[in-house]
Write a protein that holds these residues in place. Sequence first.
Motif, PDB file in Angstrom:
ATOM      1  N   GLY A   1      19.626  30.039  58.512  1.00  0.00           N
ATOM      2  CA  GLY A   1      18.185  29.913  58.371  1.00  0.00           C
ATOM      3  C   GLY A   1      17.783  29.341  57.024  1.00  0.00           C
ATOM      4  O   GLY A   1      18.592  29.234  56.104  1.00  0.00           O
ATOM      5  N   GLU A   2      16.526  29.000  56.936  1.00  0.00           N
ATOM      6  CA  GLU A   2      15.993  28.460  55.684  1.00  0.00           C
ATOM      7  C   GLU A   2      15.895  29.560  54.631  1.00  0.00           C
ATOM      8  O   GLU A   2      15.672  30.717  54.957  1.00  0.00           O
ATOM      9  CB  GLU A   2      14.598  27.879  55.925  1.00  0.00           C
ATOM     10  CG  GLU A   2      14.587  26.649  56.798  1.00  0.00           C
ATOM     11  CD  GLU A   2      13.188  26.107  56.973  1.00  0.00           C
ATOM     12  OE1 GLU A   2      12.416  26.129  56.004  1.00  0.00           O
ATOM     13  OE2 GLU A   2      12.888  25.672  58.082  1.00  0.00           O
ATOM     14  N   ALA A   3      16.034  29.189  53.377  1.00  0.00           N
ATOM     15  CA  ALA A   3      15.873  30.142  52.282  1.00  0.00           C
ATOM     16  C   ALA A   3      14.410  30.550  52.185  1.00  0.00           C
ATOM     17  O   ALA A   3      13.512  29.716  52.358  1.00  0.00           O
ATOM     18  CB  ALA A   3      16.334  29.520  50.968  1.00  0.00           C
ATOM     19  N   LEU A   4      14.169  31.811  51.934  1.00  0.00           N
ATOM     20  CA  LEU A   4      12.798  32.286  51.796  1.00  0.00           C
ATOM     21  C   LEU A   4      12.237  31.881  50.442  1.00  0.00           C
ATOM     22  O   LEU A   4      12.919  31.955  49.425  1.00  0.00           O
ATOM     23  CB  LEU A   4      12.757  33.806  51.936  1.00  0.00           C
ATOM     24  CG  LEU A   4      13.116  34.372  53.294  1.00  0.00           C
ATOM     25  CD1 LEU A   4      13.094  35.900  53.239  1.00  0.00           C
ATOM     26  CD2 LEU A   4      12.156  33.878  54.360  1.00  0.00           C
ATOM     27  N   GLN A   5      10.983  31.477  50.448  1.00  0.00           N
ATOM     28  CA  GLN A   5      10.295  31.139  49.201  1.00  0.00           C
ATOM     29  C   GLN A   5       9.511  32.377  48.774  1.00  0.00           C
ATOM     30  O   GLN A   5       8.801  32.971  49.592  1.00  0.00           O
ATOM     31  CB  GLN A   5       9.352  29.974  49.439  1.00  0.00           C
ATOM     32  CG  GLN A   5       8.597  29.544  48.216  1.00  0.00           C
ATOM     33  CD  GLN A   5       7.699  28.364  48.517  1.00  0.00           C
ATOM     34  OE1 GLN A   5       7.231  28.197  49.631  1.00  0.00           O
ATOM     35  NE2 GLN A   5       7.445  27.572  47.515  1.00  0.00           N
ATOM     36  N   PRO A   6       9.634  32.797  47.526  1.00  0.00           N
ATOM     37  CA  PRO A   6       8.886  33.975  47.074  1.00  0.00           C
ATOM     38  C   PRO A   6       7.381  33.770  47.236  1.00  0.00           C
ATOM     39  O   PRO A   6       6.872  32.671  47.026  1.00  0.00           O
ATOM     40  CB  PRO A   6       9.248  34.099  45.596  1.00  0.00           C
ATOM     41  CG  PRO A   6      10.512  33.330  45.434  1.00  0.00           C
ATOM     42  CD  PRO A   6      10.457  32.234  46.460  1.00  0.00           C
ATOM     43  N   LEU A   7       6.690  34.831  47.609  1.00  0.00           N
ATOM     44  CA  LEU A   7       5.232  34.775  47.693  1.00  0.00           C
ATOM     45  C   LEU A   7       4.604  34.861  46.316  1.00  0.00           C
ATOM     46  O   LEU A   7       3.520  34.331  46.084  1.00  0.00           O
ATOM     47  CB  LEU A   7       4.702  35.921  48.558  1.00  0.00           C
ATOM     48  CG  LEU A   7       5.037  35.862  50.039  1.00  0.00           C
ATOM     49  CD1 LEU A   7       4.525  37.122  50.733  1.00  0.00           C
ATOM     50  CD2 LEU A   7       4.427  34.631  50.671  1.00  0.00           C
ATOM     51  N   ALA A   8       5.291  35.545  45.389  1.00  0.00           N
ATOM     52  CA  ALA A   8       4.765  35.725  44.041  1.00  0.00           C
ATOM     53  C   ALA A   8       5.918  35.912  43.067  1.00  0.00           C
ATOM     54  O   ALA A   8       7.031  36.242  43.464  1.00  0.00           O
ATOM     55  CB  ALA A   8       3.835  36.934  43.992  1.00  0.00           C
ATOM     56  N   TYR A   9       5.619  35.671  41.800  1.00  0.00           N
ATOM     57  CA  TYR A   9       6.611  35.767  40.736  1.00  0.00           C
ATOM     58  C   TYR A   9       6.095  36.685  39.639  1.00  0.00           C
ATOM     59  O   TYR A   9       4.903  36.670  39.318  1.00  0.00           O
ATOM     60  CB  TYR A   9       6.867  34.397  40.103  1.00  0.00           C
ATOM     61  CG  TYR A   9       7.416  33.371  41.047  1.00  0.00           C
ATOM     62  CD1 TYR A   9       8.781  33.164  41.157  1.00  0.00           C
ATOM     63  CD2 TYR A   9       6.570  32.587  41.825  1.00  0.00           C
ATOM     64  CE1 TYR A   9       9.299  32.212  42.021  1.00  0.00           C
ATOM     65  CE2 TYR A   9       7.078  31.634  42.698  1.00  0.00           C
ATOM     66  CZ  TYR A   9       8.438  31.452  42.786  1.00  0.00           C
ATOM     67  OH  TYR A   9       8.943  30.503  43.641  1.00  0.00           O
ATOM     68  N   ARG A  10       6.987  37.422  39.032  1.00  0.00           N
ATOM     69  CA  ARG A  10       6.635  38.149  37.815  1.00  0.00           C
ATOM     70  C   ARG A  10       6.547  37.117  36.691  1.00  0.00           C
ATOM     71  O   ARG A  10       7.125  36.033  36.800  1.00  0.00           O
ATOM     72  CB  ARG A  10       7.679  39.211  37.515  1.00  0.00           C
ATOM     73  CG  ARG A  10       7.600  40.337  38.548  1.00  0.00           C
ATOM     74  CD  ARG A  10       8.532  41.448  38.196  1.00  0.00           C
ATOM     75  NE  ARG A  10       8.415  42.480  39.208  1.00  0.00           N
ATOM     76  CZ  ARG A  10       8.361  43.762  38.931  1.00  0.00           C
ATOM     77  NH1 ARG A  10       8.447  44.185  37.679  1.00  0.00           N
ATOM     78  NH2 ARG A  10       8.244  44.648  39.891  1.00  0.00           N
ATOM     79  N   PRO A  11       5.824  37.417  35.620  1.00  0.00           N
ATOM     80  CA  PRO A  11       5.632  36.428  34.550  1.00  0.00           C
ATOM     81  C   PRO A  11       6.923  35.798  34.028  1.00  0.00           C
ATOM     82  O   PRO A  11       6.979  34.587  33.799  1.00  0.00           O
ATOM     83  CB  PRO A  11       4.902  37.216  33.458  1.00  0.00           C
ATOM     84  CG  PRO A  11       4.101  38.203  34.248  1.00  0.00           C
ATOM     85  CD  PRO A  11       5.017  38.615  35.384  1.00  0.00           C
ATOM     86  N   LYS A  12       7.981  36.586  33.858  1.00  0.00           N
ATOM     87  CA  LYS A  12       9.263  36.040  33.377  1.00  0.00           C
ATOM     88  C   LYS A  12       9.790  34.975  34.337  1.00  0.00           C
ATOM     89  O   LYS A  12      10.238  33.905  33.917  1.00  0.00           O
ATOM     90  CB  LYS A  12      10.276  37.171  33.230  1.00  0.00           C
ATOM     91  CG  LYS A  12      11.655  36.729  32.839  1.00  0.00           C
ATOM     92  CD  LYS A  12      12.621  37.907  32.845  1.00  0.00           C
ATOM     93  CE  LYS A  12      14.030  37.381  32.733  1.00  0.00           C
ATOM     94  NZ  LYS A  12      15.002  38.297  33.275  1.00  0.00           N
ATOM     95  N   ASP A  13       9.728  35.257  35.623  1.00  0.00           N
ATOM     96  CA  ASP A  13      10.221  34.307  36.622  1.00  0.00           C
ATOM     97  C   ASP A  13       9.295  33.103  36.755  1.00  0.00           C
ATOM     98  O   ASP A  13       9.750  31.985  36.965  1.00  0.00           O
ATOM     99  CB  ASP A  13      10.403  34.998  37.965  1.00  0.00           C
ATOM    100  CG  ASP A  13      11.422  36.129  37.896  1.00  0.00           C
ATOM    101  OD1 ASP A  13      12.428  35.966  37.177  1.00  0.00           O
ATOM    102  OD2 ASP A  13      11.206  37.171  38.541  1.00  0.00           O
TER     103      ASP A  13
END
Length: 72
Positions: free
Chosen positions: A2-14
């Motif tokens: 399957g396709e890699a999941l894209q994060p819905l949100a990031y913490r500031p560091k990321d």
Amino acid sequence: MGEALQPLAYRPKDAATVLGVSRSTIYQMIADGQIAARKLGTATVIPHSELARVLDGAALSAATKAAQASIK
């Protein structure tokens, strides 16, 4: 596979890593209202769509402007 999941949100560091800037730049952009962050419990998160909006609105580099000018 399957396709890699894209994060819905990031913490500031990321988010800083994704945009290629420092973590302090991300916090300054949040403080200045340039990036809309959210609180989930105690975590500060920045929606993926918000990072894309910021990137799309950023100024073009001088090299990119010169390359575009040479095409016209």
